[in-house]
Design a protein around this motif. Structure first.
Motif, PDB file in Angstrom:
ATOM      1  N   ARG A  79       0.975  -1.183  -0.229  1.00  0.00           N
ATOM      2  CA  ARG A  79      -0.096   0.057   0.043  1.00  0.00           C
ATOM      3  C   ARG A  79       0.851   1.347   0.061  1.00  0.00           C
ATOM      4  O   ARG A  79       0.584   2.397  -0.818  1.00  0.00           O
ATOM      5  N   CYS A 109      -7.139  -4.728  -6.793  1.00  0.00           N
ATOM      6  CA  CYS A 109      -6.617  -3.534  -7.523  1.00  0.00           C
ATOM      7  C   CYS A 109      -5.623  -4.208  -8.677  1.00  0.00           C
ATOM      8  O   CYS A 109      -5.451  -3.780  -9.604  1.00  0.00           O
ATOM      9  N   CYS A 110      -4.673  -5.377  -8.333  1.00  0.00           N
ATOM     10  CA  CYS A 110      -3.627  -5.671  -9.238  1.00  0.00           C
ATOM     11  C   CYS A 110      -4.364  -6.719 -10.209  1.00  0.00           C
ATOM     12  O   CYS A 110      -4.019  -6.658 -11.327  1.00  0.00           O
ATOM     13  N   THR A 114      -5.278   2.463  -9.467  1.00  0.00           N
ATOM     14  CA  THR A 114      -4.594   2.550  -7.954  1.00  0.00           C
ATOM     15  C   THR A 114      -5.104   3.539  -7.038  1.00  0.00           C
ATOM     16  O   THR A 114      -5.385   3.370  -5.895  1.00  0.00           O
ATOM     17  N   THR A 122       1.536   6.496  -6.965  1.00  0.00           N
ATOM     18  CA  THR A 122       0.451   7.301  -7.524  1.00  0.00           C
ATOM     19  C   THR A 122       0.871   8.773  -7.594  1.00  0.00           C
ATOM     20  O   THR A 122       0.668   9.578  -8.231  1.00  0.00           O
ATOM     21  N   ILE A 163      -6.186  -5.418  -2.152  1.00  0.00           N
ATOM     22  CA  ILE A 163      -4.898  -4.925  -2.895  1.00  0.00           C
ATOM     23  C   ILE A 163      -4.939  -6.220  -4.084  1.00  0.00           C
ATOM     24  O   ILE A 163      -4.519  -5.557  -5.101  1.00  0.00           O
ATOM     25  N   LEU A 189       3.001  -4.890 -10.740  1.00  0.00           N
ATOM     26  CA  LEU A 189       1.600  -5.053 -10.070  1.00  0.00           C
ATOM     27  C   LEU A 189       1.287  -6.419 -10.107  1.00  0.00           C
ATOM     28  O   LEU A 189       0.524  -7.137  -8.966  1.00  0.00           O
ATOM     29  N   LEU A 193       2.109   1.815  -3.605  1.00  0.00           N
ATOM     30  CA  LEU A 193       1.142   2.343  -4.568  1.00  0.00           C
ATOM     31  C   LEU A 193       0.801   3.618  -4.095  1.00  0.00           C
ATOM     32  O   LEU A 193       0.857   4.433  -5.029  1.00  0.00           O
TER      33      LEU A 193
END
Length: 470
Positions: free
Chosen positions: A161, A427-428, A231, A168, A424, A457, A164
């Motif tokens: 986290r 998200c990936c 993300t 970002t 997570i 990712l 990411l």
């Protein structure tokens, strides 16, 4: 004892001073080559001192993204190649000194097998030179090196986290710059636009110049915006402070705007698909089963409406509506129809050489402008590109890898009871969906370093993470 300790603590500063003095004397004699010496010394120190972990992964990814700023200027190719080599050395160092966990063995076996096959295909008789093979290898295969980084660098959810969030934040300036290009183009912007290999036809839509930011093309930038939108959605979803949620909400808006200004229709579809997959996969299994039919019916209704109003959309004054109209009018879209010729050519050629194929780079976008291939096809499809360059063996390796990745992440989301881990992986998986959607009508893997970030990712999504919630 105190004097010895003090001298040990000061040793790095003394060495740095000596290096600075030596370089200072060397610059007048070596000129531009002194940059190479500094880079070599710095790289050697970094290789010795750094280890592959979450912080190193962030540094490597950021450097791979921001080195594109140098593209219109001198030194880009040397520095970019140096970074590529550095990534490879860090992976090898990790594997030599730390070894490989059994849980990661299958994934890395498949990726390594594909990389070795790609390397061997550099020497295919169809490849006109070693330089062409090396460029083809970089375009087709090097992004997979970041899959190693993703699968090896992270220990727990907290590290992922944080990575990411930092990635970002580092990406927002690149997206804002692309949006600025779309709004108004300066002479400085033209340096990046003219350094790209894409022609005017590819770089425009409806007479409007597509935004590229610092990347090699609008397709790269559009996919980058779609990824950062996903993300940011994950980060907003898991943020605890309202100020953080607001920042990530702004990041979503900026990323979506960046994706739009690329004027790449496939990436708009990929963006919608990625967001939908994340929103669905983060839910409980029972809710997913209820929601899926609703989403399917809604999508069917939207598509039916678009098809029935295609002509109105095509002649709209709104760019977004016109892009939607061209997607619905795909059977008459000259840009799309030009791609079907490449698909047919690949399939015809592969009947002649299904195993040997035509070598790494034989389906490399724009490489035919530089090298004299006997057989070269712009595939406009990731899987056909792999087929053309590495044959059915390479395609089989990629198919097994991608199916395995999708199944593994889907099962992790469904079976995990840890909400932080579930989100997570969701998200990936969503980022991977963005890649897959683009792969249907584009080479996709050649969007390096964006494709490398996606595969990093993806590596995180299938790695074994400690499910720490705090």
């Amino acid at each position: 004892m105190e004097i010895i300790t003090r001298s040990i603590n000061q040793r790095p500063y003394v060495l740095a001073l000596l290096v600075a003095v030596i370089v200072g004397f060397a610059v007048p004699f070596l000129g531009v080559y002194s940059i190479g010496i500094i880079a070599a010394v710095g790289g050697l120190i970094a290789i010795v001192k750094l280890n592959l972990n979450a912080n190193t992964a962030f540094i490597l990814t950021s450097l791979l993204l921001y080195v594109n700023v140098l593209k219109p200027f001198g030194g880009y190719k040397i520095i970019s190649s140096g970074l590529d080599a550095f990534v490879a050395i860090m992976i090898i160092k990790y594997l030599v000194f730390r070894g490989l966990k059994k849980t990661n063995a299958l994934w890395l076996f498949l990726v390594t097998g594909f990389l070795l096959l790609s390397f061997l295909e550099m020497f295919n008789p169809n490849i006109p030179s070693l330089a062409a093979g090396l460029q083809g290898l970089r375009k087709t295969s090097f992004a997979f090196m970041l899959f190693y980084v993703g699968i090896l660098s992270f220990k727990d959810i907290k590290e992922v986290r944080k990575f990411l969030a930092r990635l970002t934040l580092a990406s927002v300036p690149l997206i804002l710059y692309g949006i600025k290009q779309y709004l108004f183009i300066s002479e400085f912007d033209k340096l990046f636009l003219y350094s790209n290999d894409a022609d005017i036809w590819t770089g425009t839509l409806f007479g409007k110049t597509r935004a590229t930011s610092v990347f090699a093309g609008s397709f790269h930038f559009g996919m980058f915006g779609a990824i950062i939108a996903v993300t940011s959605l994950y980060l907003m979803d898991t943020a605890k402070k309202k100020s953080h949620k607001f920042f990530y909400f702004l990041s979503i808006i900026i990323a979506m705007a960046g994706c739009y200004t690329s004027l790449t229709r496939t990436n708009l579809v990929a963006l919608v698909a990625g967001v939908l997959v994340y929103m669905i996969m983060k839910m409980r299994v029972r809710n997913i089963m209820i929601l899926l039919p609703v989403v399917a019916i809604s999508m069917w209704g939207i598509v039916s409406y678009i098809i029935s109003h295609t002509q109105q959309l095509l002649y709209s004054n709104n760019e977004l509506l016109r892009m939607v109209g061209t997607i619905a009018n795909i059977s008459n879209d000259t840009r799309f129809l030009g791609r079907t010729h490449g698909w047919e050519t690949v399939l015809l050629l592969m009947k002649e050489q299904p195993i040997l194929a035509y070598g790494t780079g034989s389906a490399g976008d724009t490489l035919q402008n530089v090298y004299d291939f006997q057989y070269h096809v712009t595939s406009h499809n990731f899987f056909l590109k792999i087929l053309m360059e590495t044959g059915y063996i390479g395609l089989l390796l990629i198919a097994i890898l991608f199916i395995g990745i999708t199944v593994k992440m889907f099962k992790s989301v469904v079976n995990s009871e840890n909400i932080y881990y579930k989100r997570i992986v969701a998200c990936c998986l969503s980022v991977f969906v963005v890649f897959l959607v683009n792969s249907l009508v584009g080479s996709t893997i050649e969007t390096y370093p964006v494709s490398a970030m996606i595969l990093l990712l993806t590596g995180i999504g299938v790695s074994k993470l400690n499910e720490v919630s705090k």
